[in-house]
Structures are given as C-alpha cells and as structure tokens.
Design a protein around this motif. Structure first.
Motif, short mmCIF file in Angstrom:
data_model
loop_
_atom_site.label_atom_id
_atom_site.label_comp_id
_atom_site.label_asym_id
_atom_site.label_seq_id
_atom_site.Cartn_x
_atom_site.Cartn_y
_atom_site.Cartn_z
N HIS A 1 79.14 51.87 21.95
CA HIS A 1 77.55 52.12 21.85
C HIS A 1 77.05 51.41 20.88
O HIS A 1 75.79 51.05 21.03
CB HIS A 1 77.34 53.89 21.73
N GLU A 2 77.72 51.08 19.78
CA GLU A 2 77.18 50.33 18.50
C GLU A 2 76.86 48.78 19.02
O GLU A 2 76.18 48.13 18.34
CB GLU A 2 78.22 50.19 17.51
N ARG A 3 77.58 48.34 19.86
CA ARG A 3 77.69 46.97 20.31
C ARG A 3 76.27 46.49 21.30
O ARG A 3 75.35 47.15 21.74
CB ARG A 3 78.90 46.58 21.29
N ARG B 1 84.48 54.76 22.31
CA ARG B 1 82.87 55.16 23.10
C ARG B 1 82.10 54.74 21.88
O ARG B 1 80.76 54.18 22.09
CB ARG B 1 82.88 56.62 23.56
N GLU B 2 82.18 55.11 20.77
CA GLU B 2 81.47 55.01 19.74
C GLU B 2 81.19 53.49 19.44
O GLU B 2 80.01 52.93 19.09
CB GLU B 2 81.88 55.64 18.26
N GLN B 3 82.32 52.65 19.40
CA GLN B 3 82.16 51.44 19.10
C GLN B 3 81.51 50.60 20.22
O GLN B 3 80.72 49.56 20.14
CB GLN B 3 83.62 50.81 19.02
N GLU C 1 86.36 57.33 19.40
CA GLU C 1 86.23 56.05 18.69
C GLU C 1 85.72 55.08 19.45
O GLU C 1 84.83 54.09 18.98
CB GLU C 1 87.27 55.54 17.70
#
Length: 162
Positions: free
Chosen positions: A160-162, A156-158, A154
C-alpha cells in the motif's frame, strides 16, 4: 544425466544419477544445507523448497525432474541486499522457532502461500492450512501462525505504501 538447475537465481550445470533426490543435490552438490531432511517420506515438510514457484518436498522429487527449472531454497529467501524476508523477521519476532529444524520448510511453504495470495493473513483458516502442511515438534503451531499472519500484514502494508 546432465541437467541444469537455476537455484536461487544462479544457473548450475550438473551431472547427476537419474535416481538422485533434489534434496541431496541441493545439500551435497550445491552446499545449500538449509534444506533439511527429516522423515524422507514427504510427511514432515522440513525439505520444502519452491520449484517454479510452487512448494515441493525435495525428498520426493528427483533432480532430473527439475532439469531446466527454477528452485528457490531458504537461502534464497532474503533480499538481494541480504535483508531478511518479512517471514524471517516475523518468525524471529514471534518466537516461531525453537530448535529450527522445521523452520526452513515452514518458511518456504509460507513464502509460496504469500506469493500466491497476498491477503493470506486475513484468513485464519488459510494460515492454518499452510501451517498444517508441515510438522514441528518444539514450538507448537501458534507462534508459527502468528508469524505468517504478521508477515502477510507487513507485506500488505508495504504494497500500500508503494
């Protein structure tokens, strides 16, 4: 002895006996009872907190050793808006707690590991090492491993979204 501790971002001037344990000061003086005392010998990990970003067993650390330092307890894990930390959400979703006694120590050890290595969940051996640092007598360790891996994913995904 007069000391100053920054705990979960708040400064606390304290007057403590030189042999007083950090765990006792957190629980008794500051009312932060999320730090649990289990074995009181540094083995179980229930009392794990972060001292200047590193996990320590608060049952083995004297409060005076922390003078001027920063301590983060499980109460300081949630975001400033009170939103649960990804680890807290993952522990709930993966049923990684039963009685809950060991949970604060696991959360803090895992938080330190994730802060040091955001790719932690990609390496099962690294997650197993974090889990192996504490003792749980109820759930077994697989749900705890899954929760840490889930939280790492989670985060890591957050990122990458930034």
């Amino acid at each position: 002895m007069k000391i100053t501790l920054t705990v979960n971002g708040t400064g606390h001037p304290l007057d403590v006996e030189p042999r007083r344990l950090l765990a006792d000061v957190l629980r008794d003086d500051l009312g932060l009872t999320g730090t649990h005392l289990g074995c009181e010998h540094g083995i179980c990990g229930a009392c794990t907190v972060l001292m200047d970003g590193r996990p320590v067993r608060s049952c083995l650390v004297l409060a005076v050793q922390c003078d001027g330092g920063s301590v983060r307890t499980v109460e300081g894990l949630a975001g400033p808006d009170g939103a649960p930390h990804p680890l807290q959400r993952a522990f709930s979703a993966e049923h990684a707690l039963q009685c809950g006694f060991c949970t604060p120590g696991f959360l803090m050890a895992a938080a330190a590991a994730l802060e040091a290595d955001p790719d932690l969940g990609a390496e099962p051996d690294a997650v197993a090492e974090v889990v192996g640092s504490n003792i749980c007598r109820c759930t077994g360790y697989e749900p705890i491993r899954r929760a840490i891996t889930r939280a790492a994913q989670e985060q890591r995904e957050q990122a990458h979204e930034r």
